[in-house]
Design an enzyme around this catalytic site. Structure first.
Site, short mmCIF file in Angstrom:
data_model
loop_
_atom_site.label_atom_id
_atom_site.label_comp_id
_atom_site.label_asym_id
_atom_site.label_seq_id
_atom_site.Cartn_x
_atom_site.Cartn_y
_atom_site.Cartn_z
N LYS A 1 36.68 30.76 41.69
CA LYS A 1 35.68 31.18 42.69
C LYS A 1 34.87 32.36 42.13
O LYS A 1 33.64 32.38 42.22
CB LYS A 1 36.39 31.61 43.95
N ASN A 2 35.56 33.33 41.52
CA ASN A 2 34.88 34.56 41.10
C ASN A 2 34.09 34.41 39.80
O ASN A 2 33.44 35.35 39.36
CB ASN A 2 35.88 35.70 40.98
N ARG B 1 30.79 39.45 50.80
CA ARG B 1 30.24 40.62 50.11
C ARG B 1 29.61 40.23 48.79
O ARG B 1 28.61 40.80 48.37
CB ARG B 1 31.37 41.61 49.85
N CYS C 1 35.10 45.62 54.46
CA CYS C 1 35.98 44.46 54.68
C CYS C 1 37.41 44.98 54.80
O CYS C 1 37.67 46.18 54.66
CB CYS C 1 35.81 43.46 53.56
N ARG D 1 33.95 48.87 50.09
CA ARG D 1 33.20 47.95 49.22
C ARG D 1 31.72 48.33 49.09
O ARG D 1 30.84 47.53 49.32
CB ARG D 1 33.31 46.51 49.73
N PRO D 2 31.38 49.58 48.75
CA PRO D 2 29.97 49.97 48.63
C PRO D 2 29.30 49.28 47.43
O PRO D 2 29.99 48.69 46.59
CB PRO D 2 30.04 51.48 48.41
N ILE D 3 27.96 49.36 47.37
CA ILE D 3 27.26 48.85 46.18
C ILE D 3 26.38 49.95 45.58
O ILE D 3 25.37 49.67 44.93
CB ILE D 3 26.41 47.58 46.49
N ASP D 4 26.80 51.20 45.78
CA ASP D 4 26.02 52.34 45.26
C ASP D 4 25.83 52.28 43.75
O ASP D 4 24.77 52.61 43.22
CB ASP D 4 26.66 53.65 45.68
N LEU D 5 26.84 51.78 43.04
CA LEU D 5 26.73 51.71 41.57
C LEU D 5 25.72 50.64 41.16
O LEU D 5 24.94 50.81 40.22
CB LEU D 5 28.10 51.41 40.96
N ASP E 1 43.94 41.53 42.70
CA ASP E 1 43.94 40.28 43.49
C ASP E 1 45.29 39.59 43.47
O ASP E 1 45.47 38.59 44.15
CB ASP E 1 42.88 39.31 42.96
N ILE F 1 42.88 50.13 42.88
CA ILE F 1 41.48 49.67 42.94
C ILE F 1 40.88 49.81 44.34
O ILE F 1 39.78 50.34 44.50
CB ILE F 1 41.38 48.18 42.47
N ARG G 1 38.67 30.62 51.87
CA ARG G 1 37.55 31.21 51.12
C ARG G 1 37.76 31.08 49.62
O ARG G 1 36.82 31.03 48.86
CB ARG G 1 37.41 32.71 51.47
C1 EPZ Z 1 35.42 41.72 42.44
O1 EPZ Z 1 34.98 42.40 43.59
C2 EPZ Z 1 36.15 40.48 42.94
N1 EPZ Z 1 35.21 39.64 43.69
C3 EPZ Z 1 37.30 40.90 43.85
O2 EPZ Z 1 38.00 39.72 44.23
C4 EPZ Z 1 38.25 41.78 43.04
O3 EPZ Z 1 39.29 42.25 43.88
C5 EPZ Z 1 37.47 42.99 42.48
O4 EPZ Z 1 36.35 42.53 41.71
C6 EPZ Z 1 38.34 43.85 41.58
O5 EPZ Z 1 38.85 43.09 40.54
C7 EPZ Z 1 34.34 38.85 43.01
O6 EPZ Z 1 34.33 38.82 41.79
C8 EPZ Z 1 33.41 38.01 43.82
P1 EPZ Z 1 34.57 46.04 42.16
P2 EPZ Z 1 33.94 43.64 43.44
O7 EPZ Z 1 33.10 46.32 42.27
O8 EPZ Z 1 33.06 43.42 42.28
C9 EPZ Z 1 34.31 50.42 43.89
C10 EPZ Z 1 39.03 38.23 45.71
O9 EPZ Z 1 40.09 38.36 46.32
N2 EPZ Z 1 32.85 50.26 43.85
O10 EPZ Z 1 35.13 45.74 40.82
O11 EPZ Z 1 33.33 43.83 44.77
C11 EPZ Z 1 34.98 49.48 44.88
O12 EPZ Z 1 34.94 50.02 46.19
C12 EPZ Z 1 38.06 39.39 45.63
O13 EPZ Z 1 38.69 37.19 45.09
C13 EPZ Z 1 32.05 51.34 44.22
O14 EPZ Z 1 32.54 52.40 44.58
O15 EPZ Z 1 34.92 44.84 43.13
C14 EPZ Z 1 36.38 49.39 44.33
O16 EPZ Z 1 37.13 50.51 44.75
C15 EPZ Z 1 38.48 40.55 46.51
N3 EPZ Z 1 30.69 51.19 44.18
C16 EPZ Z 1 36.17 49.46 42.82
O17 EPZ Z 1 34.86 50.02 42.63
C17 EPZ Z 1 30.09 50.02 43.77
O18 EPZ Z 1 28.84 49.96 43.73
C18 EPZ Z 1 36.19 48.10 42.12
O19 EPZ Z 1 35.37 47.24 42.87
C19 EPZ Z 1 30.93 48.95 43.39
C20 EPZ Z 1 32.30 49.08 43.42
#
Ligand code: EPZ
Length: 453
Positions: free
Chosen positions: A48-49, A122, A146, A151-155, A334, A356, A426
């Site tokens: 999926k990812n 998201r 969630c 789950r912010p997207i500030d980065l 995960d 994480i 999902r």
């Molecule tokens: C991906 O989510 C996966 N989803 C998640 O899988 C997985 O748990 C996660 O990576 C970590 O491996 C998909 O690939 C679709 P991150 P993502 O950005 O990209 C923080 C599942 O069960 N962060 O790597 O959203 C964030 O809050 C799902 O299949 C910021 O602060 O995760 C977290 O603490 C759940 N600002 C950390 O970084 C940002 O702009 C890692 O999140 C982005 C992230």
């Protein structure tokens, strides 16, 4: 096999397979009777990812992108709706021979991702980079929090601004524009999987070279880069922490097969270990699972790997082992919930640390209700095993928590009813059929439609 109660409820799976799309009712439940070892072979679906960013990548070209080995899960359907709403043509077929989608974004009438769709997934924010690169503008709803964290997207936003995008946030939406993105040197403050994927896609059409540092190294990032290069992009280093992208003026269509789902494979491997089974998990990529194998070895589980399959032999003497979640190639977050279910059956104390996400222990409460001895201390969960798990009515809170409850139910005494299994739909394709195929006693209950008076 099932109690009178669940037989009464048993209405079978209302699986309205409309045309080529699978529509599952939102309020399905699972009824699971524990005690059976899992024996035989289960085949893993596409990741999926990996499929989600690959579908978003189709926005980068006006030619057809064909993706094979697409998993039949809810998030794929959500992404199909997202692309259709933008004006893309999306063919999605799950016939016997193929799990394939063909996406053509010749005309994008509305480079937008609405709140209605983003609030259900998201990962919809993955369209931000491609839309900016292809259309010069994008309007994407900010993701809602969630169950597992903010789950912010500030980065994502910060780094797209470094590529020259003008970005504002109003009324819950990100409004982004850029005449043409310009290559830059970017260092992610934190490792982010979809952040890396978003910037990788945006950079493919930027002017000049982009260097991304402190990137996520997940296999799904490397798979996306492989597709982008087939489309004519010039990406090097994906899968390592430094990725170089030389921007091009245009990308073409391509055909690509999505990698196997390492989290689904790992979930079944843990199920085989937990149920003292002898399970062959086929169609997976063992090299993606090194951190899991190391942990299972410490717990006393026998694993044999072949090129595209893993054989797991359970054991009644599981030993406790601490676990810390980390970015790839560390132990995946995960898999944390699934590992916690295993830890309840291991002799001794396992300390699980979730590095994480800030709120990813929702499953612990339900595991305790089934008999687990688990204490949460901030980012740590202290699990004391081995405890006898007993079947109960439990509530799924998120995708991987649901998987953890299924695992616990497989070894619980008696019957477990898991509510809100739309969470598991999902990310796991036909999990109940796959589990039944290797001996589990599991049934899906469709929603109980109110009697018409
Ligand atoms: C991906 O989510 C996966 N989803 C998640 O899988 C997985 O748990 C996660 O990576 C970590 O491996 C998909 O690939 C679709 P991150 P993502 O950005 O990209 C923080 C599942 O069960 N962060 O790597 O959203 C964030 O809050 C799902 O299949 C910021 O602060 O995760 C977290 O603490 C759940 N600002 C950390 O970084 C940002 O702009 C890692 O999140 C982005 C992230």
């Amino acid at each position: 096999m099932f109690s009178v109660q669940s037989k009464f409820l048993l209405t079978g799976r209302i699986n309205r397979n409309i045309g080529r799309r699978l529509v599952l009712p939102a309020m399905d439940k699972f009824v699971i009777r524990g005690g059976n070892p899992l024996l035989g072979t289960v085949r893993i679906s596409g990741a999926k990812n990996a499929a989600l960013p690959a579908m978003a990548a189709a926005l980068l070209t006006d030619e057809a992108v064909i993706l094979e080995n697409i998993p039949q899960v809810r998030d794929i359907e959500t992404t199909r709706k997202l692309l259709l709403a933008m004006g893309a043509e999306v063919e999605l077929g799950y016939g016997r021979a193929q799990h394939r989608t063909t996406i053509c974004c010749r005309q994008l009438s509305a480079p937008e991702a609405s709140y209605e769709l983003v609030k259900t997934m998201r990962a919809s924010t993955l369209v931000l980079g491609p839309l900016l690169a292809r259309c010069g503008r994008a309007r994407v709803s900010l993701p809602v929090g969630c169950a597992i964290g903010a789950r912010p997207i500030d980065l994502h936003i910060q780094c797209l601004e470094k590529l020259g995008a003008k970005i504002s946030q109003e009324h819950g939406y990100v409004e982004a524009s850029a005449k043409r993105l310009k290559g830059a040197e970017i260092v992610f403050d934190k490792i982010t999987v979809t952040g890396t994927e978003d910037l990788l896609m945006a950079s493919t059409l930027a002017e000049g070279e982009t260097v991304l540092e402190n990137c996520a190294r997940e296999p799904e990032v490397a798979d996306l880069a492989s597709l982008l290069n087939k489309m004519g992009a010039r990406v090097e280093g994906a899968g390592s922490s430094t990725i170089r992208i030389l921007g091009v003026d245009k990308l073409r269509g391509a055909k690509h097969r999505i990698i196997p789902d390492r989290i689904e494979a790992a979930t079944f491997i843990i199920a085989g270990a937990l149920t003292d089974g002898d399970l062959n998990v086929s169609g997976c990529e063992p090299s993606h699972l090194a951190a899991l194998f190391e942990k299972l070895h410490a717990v006393g589980v026998k694993i044999k790997t072949l090129s595209d399959s893993v054989r797991v032999e359970g054991s009644r003497e599981l030993k406790a082992a601490d676990m810390i979640t980390e970015e790839y190639p560390g132990f995946p977050t995960d898999l944390q919930a699934q590992y916690m279910a295993l830890a309840t059956q291991a002799e001794g104390t396992s300390v699980i640390t979730e590095n994480i996400f800030e709120n990813r222990f929702m499953h612990a409460l339900e595991l305790v209700r089934m008999g687990g001895n688990i204490r949460i201390e901030g980012r740590r969960a202290v699990v004391r095993g081995k405890t006898t798990m007993s079947g109960a009515a439990v509530l799924a809170s998120d995708l991987r928590a649901s998987a953890s409850l299924v695992l616990a139910a497989l070894v619980a005494e008696g019957e477990t009813i898991i509510d809100r299994v739309y969470h598991i739909d999902r990310g796991y394709e036909n999990i109940e059929e796959k589990l039944r195929g290797v001996g589990a006693q599991i049934r899906r209950l469709g929603e109980i439609l109110p009697k018409r008076h």
